[in-house]
Every structure is written in C-alpha cells, then in structure tokens.
Write a protein that holds these residues in place. Structure first.
Motif, PDB file in Angstrom:
ATOM      1  N   ASN A   6      35.834  45.765  45.310  1.00  0.00           N
ATOM      2  CA  ASN A   6      36.237  44.504  45.921  1.00  0.00           C
ATOM      3  C   ASN A   6      37.234  43.820  44.985  1.00  0.00           C
ATOM      4  OD1 ASN A   6      36.287  41.858  46.872  1.00  0.00           O
ATOM      5  ND2 ASN A   6      34.171  41.425  46.256  1.00  0.00           N
ATOM      6  N   PHE A   7      38.478  43.731  45.441  1.00  0.00           N
ATOM      7  CA  PHE A   7      39.549  43.200  44.592  1.00  0.00           C
ATOM      8  C   PHE A   7      39.783  41.705  44.816  1.00  0.00           C
ATOM      9  CE2 PHE A   7      40.091  47.763  44.767  1.00  0.00           C
ATOM     10  CZ  PHE A   7      40.417  48.096  43.466  1.00  0.00           C
ATOM     11  N   SER A   8      38.753  41.009  45.257  1.00  0.00           N
ATOM     12  CA  SER A   8      38.864  39.576  45.537  1.00  0.00           C
ATOM     13  C   SER A   8      39.243  38.800  44.278  1.00  0.00           C
ATOM     14  CB  SER A   8      37.533  39.062  46.077  1.00  0.00           C
ATOM     15  OG  SER A   8      37.565  37.656  46.192  1.00  0.00           O
ATOM     16  N   ALA A   9      40.040  37.751  44.480  1.00  0.00           N
ATOM     17  CA  ALA A   9      40.467  36.896  43.364  1.00  0.00           C
ATOM     18  C   ALA A   9      39.350  35.965  42.908  1.00  0.00           C
ATOM     19  CB  ALA A   9      41.687  36.083  43.782  1.00  0.00           C
ATOM     20  N   GLY A  10      38.273  35.923  43.641  1.00  0.00           N
ATOM     21  CA  GLY A  10      37.132  35.114  43.250  1.00  0.00           C
ATOM     22  C   GLY A  10      36.663  34.257  44.398  1.00  0.00           C
ATOM     23  N   PRO A  11      35.334  34.205  44.630  1.00  0.00           N
ATOM     24  CA  PRO A  11      34.298  35.013  44.004  1.00  0.00           C
ATOM     25  C   PRO A  11      34.668  36.493  44.007  1.00  0.00           C
ATOM     26  CG  PRO A  11      33.320  33.388  45.465  1.00  0.00           C
ATOM     27  CD  PRO A  11      34.786  33.317  45.667  1.00  0.00           C
ATOM     28  N   ALA A  12      34.172  37.182  42.990  1.00  0.00           N
ATOM     29  CA  ALA A  12      34.593  38.549  42.749  1.00  0.00           C
ATOM     30  C   ALA A  12      33.389  39.432  42.417  1.00  0.00           C
ATOM     31  CB  ALA A  12      35.602  38.575  41.605  1.00  0.00           C
ATOM     32  N   SER A  17      24.853  46.486  37.204  1.00  0.00           N
ATOM     33  CA  SER A  17      23.592  46.405  36.444  1.00  0.00           C
ATOM     34  C   SER A  17      23.038  44.981  36.450  1.00  0.00           C
ATOM     35  CB  SER A  17      23.816  46.880  34.999  1.00  0.00           C
ATOM     36  OG  SER A  17      24.724  46.025  34.334  1.00  0.00           O
ATOM     37  N   VAL A  18      23.916  43.997  36.530  1.00  0.00           N
ATOM     38  CA  VAL A  18      23.465  42.605  36.630  1.00  0.00           C
ATOM     39  C   VAL A  18      22.782  42.371  37.981  1.00  0.00           C
ATOM     40  CG1 VAL A  18      24.309  40.217  36.891  1.00  0.00           C
ATOM     41  CG2 VAL A  18      25.114  41.640  34.976  1.00  0.00           C
ATOM     42  N   LEU A  19      23.399  42.882  39.028  1.00  0.00           N
ATOM     43  CA  LEU A  19      22.806  42.714  40.364  1.00  0.00           C
ATOM     44  C   LEU A  19      21.462  43.434  40.450  1.00  0.00           C
ATOM     45  CD1 LEU A  19      25.959  43.153  42.636  1.00  0.00           C
ATOM     46  CD2 LEU A  19      24.786  41.022  42.034  1.00  0.00           C
ATOM     47  N   LEU A  20      21.394  44.613  39.855  1.00  0.00           N
ATOM     48  CA  LEU A  20      20.125  45.361  39.892  1.00  0.00           C
ATOM     49  C   LEU A  20      19.025  44.588  39.174  1.00  0.00           C
ATOM     50  CD1 LEU A  20      21.513  48.953  39.264  1.00  0.00           C
ATOM     51  CD2 LEU A  20      20.195  48.227  41.277  1.00  0.00           C
ATOM     52  N   ARG A  21      19.370  44.013  38.043  1.00  0.00           N
ATOM     53  CA  ARG A  21      18.369  43.254  37.302  1.00  0.00           C
ATOM     54  C   ARG A  21      17.949  42.000  38.071  1.00  0.00           C
ATOM     55  NH1 ARG A  21      18.198  41.661  31.124  1.00  0.00           N
ATOM     56  NH2 ARG A  21      16.464  40.185  31.236  1.00  0.00           N
ATOM     57  N   GLY A 193      35.963  27.967  36.056  1.00  0.00           N
ATOM     58  CA  GLY A 193      35.042  28.264  37.152  1.00  0.00           C
ATOM     59  C   GLY A 193      34.457  29.640  36.897  1.00  0.00           C
ATOM     60  N   ALA A 194      33.195  29.825  37.240  1.00  0.00           N
ATOM     61  CA  ALA A 194      32.505  31.060  36.853  1.00  0.00           C
ATOM     62  C   ALA A 194      32.868  32.264  37.705  1.00  0.00           C
ATOM     63  CB  ALA A 194      30.991  30.840  36.921  1.00  0.00           C
ATOM     64  N   GLN A 195      33.430  32.039  38.884  1.00  0.00           N
ATOM     65  CA  GLN A 195      33.427  33.091  39.914  1.00  0.00           C
ATOM     66  C   GLN A 195      34.467  34.196  39.727  1.00  0.00           C
ATOM     67  OE1 GLN A 195      34.007  29.841  40.406  1.00  0.00           O
ATOM     68  NE2 GLN A 195      35.882  29.555  41.549  1.00  0.00           N
ATOM     69  N   LYS A 196      34.948  34.382  38.491  1.00  0.00           N
ATOM     70  CA  LYS A 196      35.875  35.481  38.219  1.00  0.00           C
ATOM     71  C   LYS A 196      35.193  36.453  37.242  1.00  0.00           C
ATOM     72  CE  LYS A 196      38.964  32.393  39.845  1.00  0.00           C
ATOM     73  NZ  LYS A 196      39.648  32.408  41.126  1.00  0.00           N
ATOM     74  N   ASN A 197      35.063  36.021  36.004  1.00  0.00           N
ATOM     75  CA  ASN A 197      34.523  36.899  34.970  1.00  0.00           C
ATOM     76  C   ASN A 197      33.110  36.533  34.525  1.00  0.00           C
ATOM     77  OD1 ASN A 197      36.600  38.782  34.455  1.00  0.00           O
ATOM     78  ND2 ASN A 197      37.782  37.240  33.365  1.00  0.00           N
ATOM     79  N   ARG A 333      47.372  41.679  46.471  1.00  0.00           N
ATOM     80  CA  ARG A 333      46.936  41.233  45.142  1.00  0.00           C
ATOM     81  C   ARG A 333      45.650  41.968  44.803  1.00  0.00           C
ATOM     82  NH1 ARG A 333      45.117  35.130  43.749  1.00  0.00           N
ATOM     83  NH2 ARG A 333      44.417  35.414  45.900  1.00  0.00           N
ATOM     84  N   ALA A 334      45.683  42.660  43.686  1.00  0.00           N
ATOM     85  CA  ALA A 334      44.476  43.323  43.193  1.00  0.00           C
ATOM     86  C   ALA A 334      43.951  42.528  42.001  1.00  0.00           C
ATOM     87  CB  ALA A 334      44.785  44.758  42.777  1.00  0.00           C
ATOM     88  N   SER A 335      42.808  41.894  42.179  1.00  0.00           N
ATOM     89  CA  SER A 335      42.193  41.205  41.050  1.00  0.00           C
ATOM     90  C   SER A 335      41.214  42.170  40.402  1.00  0.00           C
ATOM     91  CB  SER A 335      41.490  39.935  41.530  1.00  0.00           C
ATOM     92  OG  SER A 335      42.465  39.022  42.004  1.00  0.00           O
ATOM     93  N   ILE A 336      41.427  42.361  39.110  1.00  0.00           N
ATOM     94  CA  ILE A 336      40.674  43.404  38.402  1.00  0.00           C
ATOM     95  C   ILE A 336      39.973  42.771  37.201  1.00  0.00           C
ATOM     96  CG2 ILE A 336      42.009  45.359  39.236  1.00  0.00           C
ATOM     97  CD1 ILE A 336      43.769  45.190  36.757  1.00  0.00           C
ATOM     98  N   TYR A 337      39.020  41.895  37.540  1.00  0.00           N
ATOM     99  CA  TYR A 337      38.255  41.199  36.504  1.00  0.00           C
ATOM    100  C   TYR A 337      37.330  42.179  35.770  1.00  0.00           C
ATOM    101  CZ  TYR A 337      39.869  37.093  39.103  1.00  0.00           C
ATOM    102  OH  TYR A 337      40.648  36.142  39.715  1.00  0.00           O
ATOM    103  N   ASN A 338      36.636  41.610  34.794  1.00  0.00           N
ATOM    104  CA  ASN A 338      35.743  42.427  33.954  1.00  0.00           C
ATOM    105  C   ASN A 338      34.869  43.398  34.748  1.00  0.00           C
ATOM    106  OD1 ASN A 338      36.696  41.065  31.737  1.00  0.00           O
ATOM    107  ND2 ASN A 338      34.807  39.936  31.319  1.00  0.00           N
ATOM    108  N   ALA A 339      34.304  42.907  35.863  1.00  0.00           N
ATOM    109  CA  ALA A 339      33.302  43.722  36.558  1.00  0.00           C
ATOM    110  C   ALA A 339      33.907  44.797  37.446  1.00  0.00           C
ATOM    111  CB  ALA A 339      32.375  42.821  37.391  1.00  0.00           C
TER     112      ALA A 339
END
Lengths: 360, 360
Positions: A6-12, A17-21, A193-197, A333-339
C-alpha cells in the motif's frame, strides 16, 4: 488473507509484526485482561506503556534532556496554529520557507497570529527543488524559522538542515521523522503527525526545547498550550492511548531493526531503486532536482495521462495499491515509508518495467 | 486468557465482540489486504467505514437532518474552548451550570473568551444533586447554556433536560452519550469524548446544529472552527481513522442489541442493582440525591478509608479492577458504561456483599 503493498501517503502501511502483536494483545495485554484501548490512562499498565514508548523514541532520536516529547492530538494542521501561538512571544513575526503544499498551509495559518516573512520560496518552480542556504533571506528579529523538511505531495526534501543562527528552527517532520537519524539539538520544535512512519492517525508527536515552552498568546486554548501539555506529561486530558501504544510497538520495531542508522540505509536503498528505474526509463518522469528528491514520497508521471488508469488498474491487480498522485500534481505517487518492505518496492519497479514494456 | 471486569471511568471497557472483530480484521479488513489503520482516509474503503459509522450514529440517536455529526480529536477539554470560540458570536457571554468537576473546567476555559454567568451551582453541596429547573438563573442575552448532563467524578446526573427557551443548549455528554435515547432537537451542540460509551480515546463526537456553525472568534485555529470541520466532513486533515472504525463497530453493536431503548433498560438495571446493594447495606454509602444518581458512574465509600486498600486488593483478586475513586472524592467508583456486562455488576455486588460480611 493476502496483504497488499500500500503506497498511500498516509495513513500508510504499518509493520506486519506490529499488527500481529496488536492482534495478539487485542483482548488481553500481557495478562492484564484488558485491551490497551480499555485501560485507564492513569493506571500502572498504561503508564508503563506510555513511558516505554517515550523512552524508546528518545533513544532512537537521541533527544537531549532539555527537550520535552509530547504525545498529542490534532495532526500537523493543529501544530500550524500551536507553533505561532506558543512561539511568537511578543515578536513581530516569524520566518517561513515555502517549499510545497504543506509549507503553504503552515504559512496561511501563521499569518492569522503574526507577520510571516517568506524567507525563500520555490513556488515559481512548482516546488521541484529545495532552496539553498545562501538563498534564505532570514530576519534577525524572527521568533523562529519554520520549514518542511519533506513535502509529502511534491516529493521534495531538504538535503540539509537550514542554519538560522540563534533563531529557533521549527520543522514539520510529519513525513520524515524516524526515516533516518537527525540532530535534534539543531531544532527548537519538531512535530509530526503519526500516520506516516510512526503509527496510526490521531497521534501527533511534538519535540520541543524547554526554553520555548510558556508564554502563549492570549486566547490560546488550554489544550493548545505546550506548557500545559508538558507539565502534565501529555495527560492534561485523556491522551489517544491506543495510538500511543501502537506507536510504541513501531518504535520497538525500529530499534529491533537496528535503529535509525539501519533504517536510513534501507530507506535510501528503496528510494534509489525507484528513482533509478524512473530515470533509466525514458517513460516515467520525476520532476524534482536530484539532490532534493524525497526518500519517502516519489511522484512520477507517465508519458500521457491516458495511461494513468490502465497503470493503476494493473497495479491494483498486482497487489500494489494507492499509487494515484495528489490531484495538485497528477500522475502517480509512491510513498515508501519505513514500513514499506523492500520487497514492495521491488514488486513496484518490476510492475513498472512490465507496464513500460507493454505500453511504451 | 482471562478478561477482567474493568470499572474504569474512561478509557473503559469495549464490547468483547467489538474487540474480537477488530482482532480478526487487524491484518486484512474485508479482503482489502490492509488494517483499517493503514488505509488512506480518502480511499473508498475508509470512506465507506466512515459513512456507515456516521449513518449508524445518526440512526441510533435520531439526529435531525439539520445537524452535522463531526468526528474530531482533542477530547471534551478541546470542546471547552471550541464551544465559546464558535458560539459566542458577539454575545457578551454564556450561561453555565456548575454541577461538578467537569463543569468547573468548562467554565474556567469559557471565561478566557467571554463572560460566564453561572446560572446555578451545587458546589456548596459538594455536587451531590442536580439543580432544579426553577433554580436556573438564565440570562436572556446568553449566547448559549452549557451543562454537563452526567458528571463522571461525582456520579451526579440531570434527571431532566434544562429548558432555556430559544437559547441554544450545549451539553458535554462525554460520559452519557449512547447510554439511553435523547431528543437531539433540544440541543444546539452535543459533544463527547469517545472513551466511555463510544470507542477508544482520541476521538471526539460533536453534534452541532447547522445554524450555529460559522462566525468563530478572531484567532480561532482553523482546526477548531466547526465550519471548517463541517464543510470538510471531518477530513480537513487526516482524522483518527482507526478510532473512527472502532466507534463504528460499537455503534453496530448497540444497534444489534436493540438500539438505545434496549441499552437504557440494561443500563438502568445495572445501576439499580448497584445502588440497591449500597442503600441496603448500611456499610457502603453513596452521597448523591436519589433522583440525580448517575447510571454510569457510581461512587461509594466504605465506613472508613482504612478499608479502601483491602477492598481494592480483594476486588482485583476477584477480577474486578479500577474501582478506586477519584482523588477529589475518595472511596470507590464503579463506572458501568454500556460495555460493562450485567455479569460484571453482578460479580461486583457479590464481592461487595462478601466484603461487608467479612469486614462489617
């Protein structure tokens, strides 16, 4: 289940592993018998979660002891008002750099509280580069200098941290915080804002030097006063507890990966892979000056807008989503944040090559 | 895993079926390949989630068409400023009823923007009753009348909706919204932090009559202008998407239970069970006038504060948590919002009876 890239600019994207936890802890966080969203923010369980998240963020960024780290609500758009309301302190105005859509919004909001000196702008060049240090026309009486290190919409980022002498430097790092190491001591205020990285939307990180706290403008709402938030450890009222918890899981994930040095290596590799394919193609175009290309948001256009729909349709079928560019820029636009995993960027460039082969 | 009965005043319990669904959808919402927290707020998946949540809330509350329903951030404490900033509109001031800790905070914030007429107060009586309609000293020129239908800390609620003629009525319903049916048409503005009956902390519901939107005070931050939020369907910037989604699951859960009429029956039954045991005991005491006792927050004291710790320790061992009263009131407080099952209240009263037997 089939997860998409998902190349969304945010929320992204969030790290899997975070979602699994979060999933595993949804009904019972570590034997507490509660979801974190159900916990009193004053209880010892959540206080521990909150403190660990802050400590991990401080460790990752190397936040000096004379800075407060706040976990707030309202997004960068609320900071657009909070910064002048808290930092003008009797000064006539502040310096702002105008380097993209988010800079413009920050400037418009600041103008409601004081005089804004636009110390540099690249608007005539469609925001396709970062101004050089030598171009900045700073005012010595400015309360602060505000800039946007990475512009999410135009995909342009500063290759350097502006030098503004003793004037506090304020940065909207919404789309760049945690993507690489930074020297926090060069800044007066950093917000994101938190919704990127960082985590889900609804959480805003503010890192503010202690001497800049206090003396807000008359009429500043209590909730928008950095001092109130700092004195109450971001718990003047109920904070966004579940978002804070998810952000904490993300901080732990970055630490486990090796911290921000390691993150930077991965992010640079992802960006280079994508820009490399664009530049080599003669089919895809990115308009941004090479030294100011964003590692996080990569806009690109196809030879003709007629190809946009087929490109997006094919991408979606390949599990590559939310690639449509912002309406103000067009194209992709491809947003390629940390995740965003490297495998996701590899899948994108493979799709791009195939699309070029069949449509070029 | 062993879930507890959590009597927190907020954040508070969420329905287990909601948590189970959120858990199951954590990595893949309905075949989208994304967690809801990962979705662009402008994408069709989240737009559908947001629209359904609003439609369900409107249906549950019977919100008339001339009201906007906003999904904001910042909690009731931000509304304490937004209400005067948006509603004063050149009037000299507003009427406020002072019936508990949250009323007092709302009044203190409003005083920063205009003149506050405290039209009734029960502070001399330690906030143990609701003032009668005949006691309200309303000003005809007031921009609005603000009150707190349920005071979370003192456990006191209004058994009636104040009549203020043509003056808009504003209610902080943080701890009562969705607990029973209300007649929205009697109100100008209703607001509520989500973390009691609605969802996770970090979401604030505002229901505002359209004619009250617009003309904010000069200097009102853009994000705190009801008109900006209304005109942009709460998406002027990125909204708290995951909290909005969870709230939507809660709204669906209330509908499945039979709506607010059914909810009211259950809530009244839970409250009566608890007050019944307190009143019958001669051991536990609740100081609030019977006609103004909260269905949601039930404070009670033991014969001596020395018994508080043993009571809390035993309760925790029995899986009954977060019963400690607010420091300003002391003793215990059982918050029994919508998501507290009747079985939880039954377990609490059984524990209370046993504790009385062994310590009375």
């Amino acid at each position: 289940m089939s997860r998409v890239y998902n190349f969304s600019a945010g929320p992204a994207m969030l790290p899997e592993s975070v979602l699994l936890r979060a999933r595993d802890e949804m009904l019972d966080w570590q034997g507490s018998g509660m979801c974190v969203a159900e916990m009193s923010h004053r209880g010892k369980e959540f206080m521990a979660i909150a403190a660990k998240a802050e400590a991990d963020l401080r460790e990752l960024l190397g936040v000096p002891a004379n800075y407060k780290v706040l976990f707030l609500q309202g997004g960068a758009s609320t900071q657009f008002a909070m910064v002048p309301m808290n930092l003008l302190r009797g000064a006539e105005g502040a310096d702002y750099l105008n380097t993209g859509s988010w800079s413009k919004k920050a400037i418009a909001e600041a103008r409601r509280y004081g005089r804004v000196n636009v110390a540099a702008t690249t608007e005539d060049e469609h925001f396709t580069r970062a101004p050089k240090q030598s171009e900045l026309k700073l005012k010595s009486a400015a309360a602060y200098l505000h800039y946007t290190p990475n512009e999410t919409i135009e995909g342009v980022e500063f290759p350097y941290v502006p030098d503004c002498g003793g004037t506090p430097l304020v940065a909207d790092m919404s789309s760049t915080l945690l993507s690489r190491p930074i020297d926090v001591s060069r800044f007066g205020v950093i917000y994101a804002g938190a919704q990127k990285n960082i985590g889900p939307a609804g959480l805003t990180i503010v890192i503010v030097r202690e001497d800049l706290i206090g003396q807000p403008l008359a009429g500043t709402p209590t909730m928008l006063d950095y001092k109130i938030q700092a004195d109450n450890d971001s718990m003047y009222n109920t904070p966004p507890t579940y978002a804070w918890y998810l952000a904490g899981l993300v901080f732990q994930w970055v630490k486990d990966l090796g911290g921000l040095d390691a993150m930077a290596v991965i992010n640079q590799r992802k960006a280079q892979m994508l820009y490399g394919v664009i530049d080599a193609s003669g089919f895809y175009t990115n308009p941004v000056a090479p030294d100011a290309r964003s590692w996080m948001n990569v806009p690109f256009t196809l030879p003709t807008p007629d190809l946009d729909d087929p490109f997006l349709k094919g991408a979606k079928a390949a599990g590559l989503t939310t690639l449509k560019g912002h309406r103000s820029v067009g194209g992709m636009r491809a947003s390629i944040y940390n995740a965003m995993p490297e495998a996701g960027v590899q899948a994108l460039v493979a799709y791009m090559a195939e699309f070029e082969r069949t449509h070029g």
